[in-house]
Design a protein around this motif. Structure first.
Motif, PDB file in Angstrom:
ATOM      1  N   LEU A 103      11.692   5.652  -8.577  1.00  7.58           N
ATOM      2  CA  LEU A 103      10.410   4.989  -8.827  1.00  7.58           C
ATOM      3  C   LEU A 103       9.244   5.970  -8.696  1.00  7.58           C
ATOM      4  CD1 LEU A 103      10.980   1.582  -6.997  1.00  7.58           C
ATOM      5  CD2 LEU A 103      11.082   2.044  -9.450  1.00  7.58           C
ATOM      6  N   GLU A 104       9.403   6.974  -7.852  1.00  3.73           N
ATOM      7  CA  GLU A 104       8.347   7.970  -7.689  1.00  3.73           C
ATOM      8  C   GLU A 104       8.081   8.713  -8.992  1.00  3.73           C
ATOM      9  OE1 GLU A 104       7.375  12.084  -5.185  1.00  3.73           O
ATOM     10  OE2 GLU A 104       9.214  10.955  -4.773  1.00  3.73           O
ATOM     11  N   THR A 105       9.110   8.886  -9.803  1.00 12.16           N
ATOM     12  CA  THR A 105       8.916   9.606 -11.060  1.00 12.16           C
ATOM     13  C   THR A 105       7.883   8.894 -11.933  1.00 12.16           C
ATOM     14  OG1 THR A 105      10.749   8.452 -12.190  1.00 12.16           O
ATOM     15  CG2 THR A 105      11.279  10.476 -10.993  1.00 12.16           C
ATOM     16  N   PHE A 106       7.937   7.570 -11.972  1.00 17.13           N
ATOM     17  CA  PHE A 106       6.990   6.814 -12.792  1.00 17.13           C
ATOM     18  C   PHE A 106       5.598   6.776 -12.167  1.00 17.13           C
ATOM     19  CE2 PHE A 106      11.133   5.303 -14.120  1.00 17.13           C
ATOM     20  CZ  PHE A 106      11.003   5.334 -15.505  1.00 17.13           C
ATOM     21  N   ALA A 107       5.529   6.902 -10.862  1.00 13.27           N
ATOM     22  CA  ALA A 107       4.213   6.982 -10.220  1.00 13.27           C
ATOM     23  C   ALA A 107       3.462   8.203 -10.731  1.00 13.27           C
ATOM     24  CB  ALA A 107       4.375   7.049  -8.704  1.00 13.27           C
ATOM     25  N   HIS A 108       4.174   9.303 -10.938  1.00 15.73           N
ATOM     26  CA  HIS A 108       3.528  10.522 -11.426  1.00 15.73           C
ATOM     27  C   HIS A 108       3.112  10.388 -12.893  1.00 15.73           C
ATOM     28  CE1 HIS A 108       4.241  12.662  -7.765  1.00 15.73           C
ATOM     29  NE2 HIS A 108       5.556  12.622  -7.873  1.00 15.73           N
ATOM     30  N   THR A 109       3.981   9.852 -13.732  1.00 15.87           N
ATOM     31  CA  THR A 109       3.628   9.758 -15.154  1.00 15.87           C
ATOM     32  C   THR A 109       2.497   8.759 -15.375  1.00 15.87           C
ATOM     33  OG1 THR A 109       5.422   8.166 -15.541  1.00 15.87           O
ATOM     34  CG2 THR A 109       5.893  10.490 -15.976  1.00 15.87           C
ATOM     35  N   CYS A 110       2.579   7.616 -14.724  1.00 21.14           N
ATOM     36  CA  CYS A 110       1.504   6.626 -14.897  1.00 21.14           C
ATOM     37  C   CYS A 110       0.176   7.143 -14.353  1.00 21.14           C
ATOM     38  CB  CYS A 110       1.886   5.317 -14.199  1.00 21.14           C
ATOM     39  SG  CYS A 110       3.139   4.363 -15.074  1.00 21.14           S
ATOM     40  N   ALA A 111       0.230   7.959 -13.304  1.00 18.78           N
ATOM     41  CA  ALA A 111      -1.003   8.474 -12.700  1.00 18.78           C
ATOM     42  C   ALA A 111      -1.814   9.303 -13.683  1.00 18.78           C
ATOM     43  CB  ALA A 111      -0.673   9.310 -11.469  1.00 18.78           C
ATOM     44  N   VAL A 112      -1.156   9.973 -14.632  1.00 17.36           N
ATOM     45  CA  VAL A 112      -1.888  10.812 -15.585  1.00 17.36           C
ATOM     46  C   VAL A 112      -2.119  10.098 -16.908  1.00 17.36           C
ATOM     47  CG1 VAL A 112      -1.014  12.914 -14.504  1.00 17.36           C
ATOM     48  CG2 VAL A 112       0.205  11.947 -16.481  1.00 17.36           C
ATOM     49  N   MET A 113      -1.828   8.799 -16.969  1.00 18.10           N
ATOM     50  CA  MET A 113      -2.008   8.016 -18.201  1.00 18.10           C
ATOM     51  C   MET A 113      -3.044   6.914 -17.976  1.00 18.10           C
ATOM     52  SD  MET A 113       2.034   7.660 -19.245  1.00 18.10           S
ATOM     53  CE  MET A 113       1.747   6.584 -20.650  1.00 18.10           C
ATOM     54  N   GLN A 114      -4.207   7.303 -17.486  1.00 14.53           N
ATOM     55  CA  GLN A 114      -5.223   6.318 -17.122  1.00 14.53           C
ATOM     56  C   GLN A 114      -6.501   6.404 -17.959  1.00 14.53           C
ATOM     57  OE1 GLN A 114      -4.562   3.843 -15.047  1.00 14.53           O
ATOM     58  NE2 GLN A 114      -2.522   4.672 -14.634  1.00 14.53           N
ATOM     59  N   THR A 115      -6.556   7.313 -18.902  1.00 15.30           N
ATOM     60  CA  THR A 115      -7.733   7.434 -19.767  1.00 15.30           C
ATOM     61  C   THR A 115      -7.321   7.241 -21.214  1.00 15.30           C
ATOM     62  OG1 THR A 115      -7.496   9.826 -20.143  1.00 15.30           O
ATOM     63  CG2 THR A 115      -8.726   9.126 -18.164  1.00 15.30           C
ATOM     64  N   VAL A 123      22.287   2.093 -29.657  1.00 17.83           N
ATOM     65  CA  VAL A 123      22.190   3.260 -28.773  1.00 17.83           C
ATOM     66  C   VAL A 123      20.723   3.596 -28.556  1.00 17.83           C
ATOM     67  CG1 VAL A 123      22.758   5.707 -28.502  1.00 17.83           C
ATOM     68  CG2 VAL A 123      24.401   4.150 -29.579  1.00 17.83           C
ATOM     69  N   ASN A 124      20.349   3.838 -27.292  1.00 20.73           N
ATOM     70  CA  ASN A 124      18.946   4.061 -26.955  1.00 20.73           C
ATOM     71  C   ASN A 124      18.803   5.100 -25.851  1.00 20.73           C
ATOM     72  OD1 ASN A 124      17.599   1.601 -28.488  1.00 20.73           O
ATOM     73  ND2 ASN A 124      19.447   0.836 -27.503  1.00 20.73           N
ATOM     74  N   THR A 125      17.557   5.493 -25.588  1.00 24.99           N
ATOM     75  CA  THR A 125      17.275   6.570 -24.636  1.00 24.99           C
ATOM     76  C   THR A 125      16.756   6.084 -23.289  1.00 24.99           C
ATOM     77  OG1 THR A 125      15.083   6.749 -25.642  1.00 24.99           O
ATOM     78  CG2 THR A 125      16.781   8.285 -26.408  1.00 24.99           C
ATOM     79  N   ASP A 126      16.040   4.958 -23.275  1.00 27.94           N
ATOM     80  CA  ASP A 126      15.392   4.413 -22.082  1.00 27.94           C
ATOM     81  C   ASP A 126      14.237   5.305 -21.621  1.00 27.94           C
ATOM     82  OD1 ASP A 126      14.915   2.469 -20.225  1.00 27.94           O
ATOM     83  OD2 ASP A 126      16.579   3.001 -18.904  1.00 27.94           O
ATOM     84  N   ASN A 127      14.539   6.358 -20.843  1.00 27.62           N
ATOM     85  CA  ASN A 127      13.499   7.259 -20.339  1.00 27.62           C
ATOM     86  C   ASN A 127      13.915   8.698 -20.628  1.00 27.62           C
ATOM     87  OD1 ASN A 127      11.699   5.243 -18.873  1.00 27.62           O
ATOM     88  ND2 ASN A 127      13.676   4.847 -17.909  1.00 27.62           N
ATOM     89  N   ARG A 128      13.385   9.265 -21.699  1.00 27.73           N
ATOM     90  CA  ARG A 128      13.849  10.580 -22.149  1.00 27.73           C
ATOM     91  C   ARG A 128      13.574  11.672 -21.131  1.00 27.73           C
ATOM     92  NH1 ARG A 128      10.420  11.474 -26.076  1.00 27.73           N
ATOM     93  NH2 ARG A 128       9.398   9.433 -25.872  1.00 27.73           N
ATOM     94  N   LEU A 129      12.446  11.592 -20.435  1.00 26.16           N
ATOM     95  CA  LEU A 129      12.119  12.605 -19.437  1.00 26.16           C
ATOM     96  C   LEU A 129      13.047  12.505 -18.236  1.00 26.16           C
ATOM     97  CD1 LEU A 129      10.273  14.782 -18.158  1.00 26.16           C
ATOM     98  CD2 LEU A 129       8.769  12.914 -17.402  1.00 26.16           C
ATOM     99  N   MET A 130      13.180  11.320 -17.673  1.00 29.20           N
ATOM    100  CA  MET A 130      13.987  11.145 -16.465  1.00 29.20           C
ATOM    101  C   MET A 130      15.474  11.395 -16.724  1.00 29.20           C
ATOM    102  SD  MET A 130      11.117   9.405 -16.480  1.00 29.20           S
ATOM    103  CE  MET A 130       9.717   8.971 -15.446  1.00 29.20           C
ATOM    104  N   SER A 131      15.923  11.083 -17.920  1.00 29.80           N
ATOM    105  CA  SER A 131      17.334  11.275 -18.242  1.00 29.80           C
ATOM    106  C   SER A 131      17.600  12.614 -18.914  1.00 29.80           C
ATOM    107  CB  SER A 131      17.825  10.143 -19.156  1.00 29.80           C
ATOM    108  OG  SER A 131      17.794   8.903 -18.480  1.00 29.80           O
ATOM    109  N   GLY A 132      16.555  13.376 -19.188  1.00 27.72           N
ATOM    110  CA  GLY A 132      16.731  14.645 -19.876  1.00 27.72           C
ATOM    111  C   GLY A 132      17.477  14.468 -21.183  1.00 27.72           C
ATOM    112  N   THR A 133      17.078  13.454 -21.966  1.00 26.11           N
ATOM    113  CA  THR A 133      17.873  13.087 -23.116  1.00 26.11           C
ATOM    114  C   THR A 133      17.031  12.881 -24.358  1.00 26.11           C
ATOM    115  OG1 THR A 133      19.740  11.684 -23.779  1.00 26.11           O
ATOM    116  CG2 THR A 133      17.834  10.562 -22.819  1.00 26.11           C
ATOM    117  N   SER A 134      17.715  12.595 -25.438  1.00 22.49           N
ATOM    118  CA  SER A 134      17.116  12.271 -26.736  1.00 22.49           C
ATOM    119  C   SER A 134      18.134  11.420 -27.465  1.00 22.49           C
ATOM    120  CB  SER A 134      16.830  13.546 -27.530  1.00 22.49           C
ATOM    121  OG  SER A 134      18.050  14.208 -27.853  1.00 22.49           O
TER     122      SER A 134
END
Length: 384
Positions: A72-84, A301-312
Motif C-alpha cells: 500500500l505504501e507504493t501507492f501512497a508515493h505515486t498518488c502523492a505526486v499526482m495532485q496537480t 489478460v491484463n497488467t493491473d499495476n505495471r510499475l509495481m509488477s514490473g510488467t507490460s
C-alpha cells in the motif's frame, strides 16, 4: 528447431501483436523517472530512492514483499505526486504512449478521482486533466507510428463513502472519454453491497461498470458483484477457480456459480503477475488462466499495476507463452475476448476486431508460416 518452437511467437512478435487491456491502474503505471521529477517539482521528499532504476526496483520489491503495508505504501508515493493538473496530464499522456509502444491498441485505464484532491483540485478538474492527458498521449503515439485508443474508468474506493458521487461523475463524462465505473480497494470487510446505490444508479442510466472481486475474498465476493450489484465484468475474478473441481482422471466439473459465469460470458479481468504478488496464485504454471482458457471462460489478460509488477502486456503474454505454450492463435483469442468485453459501443468494438486486431494477427501468422516453410526447406536441404 522444434515444431513447438516454431509454433511459439517470438518476443518481438508478441510486442508487435495488437493487444487489448481492460484492467490497468493509472497510479500503478508511472515511469520511475517521472515520479522523481514530479516529487522534485512538488516538494515531495518521502521517496525511498531518487534514482530511476533504484526506485523501479524498490517498487517491485515492495510489491513482492508479501507485506500489505509495504504494498500500500507504493501507492501512497505515486498518488502523492499526482495532485496537480499538470502532473495528472503528464502521467496520463505517458501512460497512453507507453501502452501504445507496447502494441496495445485499446486500453481502459482506471483511477480514483477522490485520491487526487489534496492540492485543491475538484473532481471535475481531475477527470478533465486525465482525459486531456490521454488524448495527448494518443496524439503523440500516432506521431510515433502507433495506434491506440484509451478510455477511462472512474473508480470509487470501497472503504470510502463517495461511490454514488463518483458514479454520477462517470455518467456526466461518459461521452467525453470516460467509459465506465469501478470500485477498488480491500475486498474483505468492504463488500460491494455497501455501494448498491451507486450500482443501481448506473443501471438506471444504462451505464457500464466492473467490480474488483474474486481476488482476495473469493466466491462470495464474485456472487455479490454479479447477483446483487449486476457487474458487467469481474476485476480479477481469478478465485472462480474455487468453484471448479478437477478429478484425478482429469475430468472437470463446474459449480453453479462457475457455470453461470461461463454461460453468461462474464469477462474475467485476469492479471497473472499481480495475482502472484497478492497470493491469488502460487506460480504462473498454477495460475487458473490455463484451466479457464481450456474451459472457454471469457478470460482476458491484463497488467493491473505495471510499475509495481514490473510488467507490460507483452511481458504477461511472454510469461504465459513460456508457461502454457500459447500460440498466436491463443493471443488472438484473449485479445478478441477483451475487445468484445470493452465498454465502448458494439459497432466500435466490431471495427477494432475486424480492422485492427484480426489483420494484425493475420500478418504475424503469415510471418510464422514463412518462417516455418523456410526452416523446413533448410532442414530438407541439409538432409539431402
Amino acid at each position: 528447431m522444434t515444431s513447438q518452437t516454431l509454433n511459439t511467437p517470438t518476443a518481438e512478435q508478441i510486442r508487435r501483436a495488437p493487444k487489448v487491456l481492460l484492467h490497468d491502474h493509472l497510479d500503478g503505471g508511472l515511469r520511475p523517472g517521472t515520479i522523481i521529477e514530479l516529487a522534485r517539482e512538488t516538494g515531495y521528499e518521502a521517496l525511498p530512492e531518487t534514482e530511476p532504476d533504484k526506485l523501479g526496483i524498490w517498487f517491485r520489491e515492495a510489491a513482492d514483499s508479501g507485506s500489505l503495508e509495504r504494498y500500500l505504501e507504493t501507492f501512497a508515493h505515486t498518488c502523492a505526486v499526482m495532485q496537480t493538473r499538470e502532473a495528472l496530464f503528464r502521467v496520463a499522456a505517458e501512460c497512453a504512449e507507453d501502452l501504445a509502444e507496447d502494441g496495445v491498441v485499446y486500453a481502459e485505464v482506471r483511477y480514483a478521482p477522490e485520491q487526487h484532491l489534496e492540492a485543491g483540485l475538484s473532481l471535475e478538474e481531475v477527470v478533465e486533466a486525465v482525459n486531456a492527458g490521454f488524448r495527448e498521449g494518443e496524439r503523440l503515439a500516432r506521431e510515433s507510428g502507433h495506434r491506440i485508443r484509451v478510455g477511462a474508468l472512474l473508480t470509487a474506493m470501497r472503504h470510502a463513502a463517495r461511490s454514488l458521487e463518483i458514479a454520477e461523475l462517470a455518467n456526466r463524462y461518459r461521452d467525453m472519454g470516460v467509459v465506465g465505473f469501478d470500485i477498488a480497494g480491500a475486498e474483505a470487510g468492504f463488500p460491494p453491497t455497501r455501494h448498491l446505490d451507486a450500482f443501481e444508479y448506473l443501471k438506471r442510466e444504462n451505464n457500464h461498470f466492473t467490480i474488483h472481486a474474486g481476488e482476495a475474498f473469493g466466491l462470495p465476493s464474485i456472487w455479490q458483484a454479479l447477483q446483487w450489484c449486476g457487474a458487467d465484468r469481474l476485476g480479477h475474478g481469478v478465485r472462480i477457480i474455487d468453484d471448479i473441481t478437477v478429478a484425478e482422471d482429469g475430468s472437470v466439473s463446474l459449480g453453479r456459480l462457475a457455470a453461470y459465469v461461463r454461460d453468461k460470458r462474464i469477462p474475467l479481468e485476469l492479471c497473472p503477475t499481480s495475482n502472484l504478488q497478492t497470493g491469488a496464485a502460487a506460480s504462473y504454471a498454477e495460475h487458473p488462466i490455463g484451466l479457464l482458457r481450456r474451459l472457454h471462460f471469457r478470460a482476458t489478460v491484463n497488467t493491473d499495476n505495471r510499475l509495481m509488477s514490473g510488467t507490460s502486456m507483452s511481458r504477461e503474454f511472454e510469461l504465459l507463452t513460456e508457461t502454457f505454450g500459447y500460440t498466436l492463435e491463443d493471443m488472438q483469442w484473449f485479445t478478441v475476448n477483451a475487445m468484445k468485453s470493452a465498454f465502448i459501443p458494439f459497432d466500435e468494438r466490431l471495427a477494432m476486431i475486424s480492422d485492427v486486431i484480426k489483420p494484425g494477427y493475420a500478418e504475424l501468422k503469415s510471418e510464422w508460416l514463412f518462417r516455418q516453410t523456410a526452416t523446413t526447406s533448410d532442414s530438407s536441404f541439409g538432409e539431402s
